[in-house]
Design a protein around this motif. Structure first.
Motif, PDB file in Angstrom:
ATOM      1  N   GLN A 317       0.807  -1.220   0.000  1.00  7.50           N
ATOM      2  CA  GLN A 317       0.000   0.000   0.000  1.00  7.50           C
ATOM      3  C   GLN A 317       0.839   1.269   0.000  1.00  7.50           C
ATOM      4  O   GLN A 317       0.424   2.293  -0.541  1.00  7.50           O
ATOM      5  N   HIS A 318       2.037   1.188   0.592  1.00 10.12           N
ATOM      6  CA  HIS A 318       2.839   2.404   0.785  1.00 10.12           C
ATOM      7  C   HIS A 318       4.168   2.377   0.027  1.00 10.12           C
ATOM      8  O   HIS A 318       5.110   3.080   0.385  1.00 10.12           O
ATOM      9  N   GLN A 319       4.225   1.553  -1.008  1.00  8.82           N
ATOM     10  CA  GLN A 319       5.377   1.527  -1.918  1.00  8.82           C
ATOM     11  C   GLN A 319       6.707   1.360  -1.187  1.00  8.82           C
ATOM     12  O   GLN A 319       7.581   2.233  -1.214  1.00  8.82           O
ATOM     13  N   CYS A 320       6.836   0.219  -0.519  1.00  8.67           N
ATOM     14  CA  CYS A 320       8.077  -0.130   0.183  1.00  8.67           C
ATOM     15  C   CYS A 320       8.627  -1.423  -0.441  1.00  8.67           C
ATOM     16  O   CYS A 320       8.382  -2.521   0.094  1.00  8.67           O
ATOM     17  N   PRO A 321       9.346  -1.337  -1.564  1.00  6.03           N
ATOM     18  CA  PRO A 321       9.760  -2.553  -2.278  1.00  6.03           C
ATOM     19  C   PRO A 321      10.698  -3.454  -1.484  1.00  6.03           C
ATOM     20  O   PRO A 321      10.607  -4.673  -1.576  1.00  6.03           O
ATOM     21  N   LEU A 322      11.612  -2.878  -0.711  1.00  4.03           N
ATOM     22  CA  LEU A 322      12.530  -3.708   0.070  1.00  4.03           C
ATOM     23  C   LEU A 322      11.777  -4.486   1.143  1.00  4.03           C
ATOM     24  O   LEU A 322      12.052  -5.666   1.385  1.00  4.03           O
ATOM     25  N   LEU A 323      10.823  -3.831   1.767  1.00  4.24           N
ATOM     26  CA  LEU A 323      10.019  -4.492   2.791  1.00  4.24           C
ATOM     27  C   LEU A 323       9.147  -5.579   2.171  1.00  4.24           C
ATOM     28  O   LEU A 323       9.008  -6.671   2.725  1.00  4.24           O
ATOM     29  N   ARG A 324       8.574  -5.286   1.019  1.00  3.08           N
ATOM     30  CA  ARG A 324       7.750  -6.291   0.328  1.00  3.08           C
ATOM     31  C   ARG A 324       8.577  -7.526  -0.017  1.00  3.08           C
ATOM     32  O   ARG A 324       8.147  -8.662   0.237  1.00  3.08           O
ATOM     33  N   ASP A 325       9.757  -7.317  -0.563  1.00  5.22           N
ATOM     34  CA  ASP A 325      10.606  -8.458  -0.946  1.00  5.22           C
ATOM     35  C   ASP A 325      11.023  -9.265   0.280  1.00  5.22           C
ATOM     36  O   ASP A 325      11.098 -10.500   0.227  1.00  5.22           O
ATOM     37  N   ALA A 326      11.304  -8.578   1.400  1.00  8.63           N
ATOM     38  CA  ALA A 326      11.685  -9.283   2.617  1.00  8.63           C
ATOM     39  C   ALA A 326      10.527 -10.147   3.133  1.00  8.63           C
ATOM     40  O   ALA A 326      10.739 -11.275   3.590  1.00  8.63           O
ATOM     41  N   CYS A 327       9.305  -9.633   3.029  1.00  7.37           N
ATOM     42  CA  CYS A 327       8.135 -10.411   3.460  1.00  7.37           C
ATOM     43  C   CYS A 327       7.960 -11.652   2.591  1.00  7.37           C
ATOM     44  O   CYS A 327       7.710 -12.757   3.102  1.00  7.37           O
TER      45      CYS A 327
END
Length: 356
Positions: A317-327
């Motif tokens: 939702q908040h455009q955090c690609p590094l966080l998304r990939d880590a999840c």
């Protein structure tokens, strides 16, 4: 003579003030070493190791060595946590990849349980590492009996996770009169005092029934949204009182604290995972990008089965690609972890939000 000295000293030009500073930069990486078919290596002899692939932290290559049979020396340490009943582990510098003899780093290592959480944590007694070292960093890493426990051994796979933070103090050259740089920490302390005592505050922000006194110039300097609301195209008629909707007062209080002090509180200061998630949303809403990055990094280091789905939703939702990939990497780390994630309320909410 004394009169002459006073006269000459008074007329002598004053030397320019100088200063230098040491900036402690750090880089942190988490690495998982997965031992597939662990039963086939569990009976390795003492001092016989299996090694991970190389991973880079702070410009240096590292690897993990794991000794299922333990580490044998001519004399065992007398401490309980070392000896033949323990497996050993080591986090090592790759010798061919570094010209630096000693690297300062903080290391945490542990087994990953079936829920994806690092347990049995160990930290070394020293924070200086040399590429020539051959003895294990953790001779008493874990009791060998634990390695076959259902808590850690999943489908005959064992996962060792280590977090390496390399600290690189960098001294900047001496320059003339860099007073502003030298006084930065003191300035932040003064700003915190301004926030706490309310002197000179010229705007009241109402959040969920609580009123926060603040300074418009500080808010505008740190947040483009506040800048527009207080001075720009979104400026309201009554700029002395602003209402913030859809946010908890505790979240706004931490947002305001970061705006003034540039610091994120720790878990023991009321900023656990759930609060950090809310704070990331607030930082994105008000364009405080440094706070958003700090929350992103903290959440990446705090992933577990219970929070990974909600964190993934936030990242999308908040455009955090590094966080998304880590999840996504965490969820796909093993079939058991994914199965446990699918059972959580967070995952059900995630799927509901996607399909709605």
């Amino acid at each position: 003579m004394d009169v002459w000295r006073r006269l000459t000293n008074r007329e002598a030009p004053r030397q320019a003030d100088t200063s230098s500073r040491c900036v402690a930069e750090s880089a942190s990486v988490s690495h998982d070493f997965v031992l597939v078919n662990y039963s086939q290596i569990s009976d390795l002899s003492p001092n016989e190791a299996v090694t991970s692939g190389h991973f880079t932290v702070g410009g240096h290559d590292w690897f993990i060595s794991f000794y299922p049979g333990g580490w044998s020396t001519t004399r065992y340490s007398q401490r309980e946590t070392e000896g033949p009943g323990y497996a050993a582990a080591s986090v090592c510098l790759r010798r061919e990849a570094t010209t630096v003899m000693i690297v300062k780093a903080r290391i945490t290592i542990g087994l990953v349980d079936r829920h994806g959480t690092m347990a049995n944590r160990r930290t070394p007694d020293t924070d200086h590492f040399c590429a020539a070292d051959i003895s294990p960093t953790f001779p008493g890493f874990v009791r060998r009996s634990k390695l076959t426990s259902r808590r850690y051994l999943v489908d005959d796979c064992l996962t060792i996770r280590c977090v390496v933070t390399v600290i690189n103090p960098r001294t900047e050259g001496t320059t003339a009169a860099p007073a502003a740089a030298a006084l930065l920490p003191e300035m932040l302390g003064h700003l915190q005092c301004m926030l706490e005592d309310g002197k000179g505050a010229d705007v009241t922000i109402e959040v969920g029934g609580r009123a926060f006194r603040a300074h418009r110039c500080v808010l505008a300097a740190r947040s483009p949204v506040f800048d527009a609301e207080l001075f720009g195209s979104m400026k309201r008629k009554d700029v002395e009182r602003v209402e913030v909707h859809d946010m908890e007062p505790a979240v706004f209080e931490l947002l305001l604290r970061f705006i003034y002090t540039d610091s994120l509180p720790g878990d023991d200061e009321g900023c656990g995972v759930a609060m950090t998630q809310h704070l990331l949303v607030a930082a994105d809403r008000y364009g405080v990008n440094k706070l958003k990055q700090a929350c992103d990094m903290k959440l990446r280091r705090s992933l577990d089965v219970q929070n990974v789905a909600t964190t993934l939703a936030l990242a999308e939702q908040h455009q955090c690609p590094l966080l998304r990939d880590a999840c996504l990497k965490f969820m796909s780390s093993s079939p058991n972890v994914l199965a446990d994630v699918l059972k959580t309320d967070g995952f059900r909410h995630l799927t509901a939000s996607i399909t709605s």
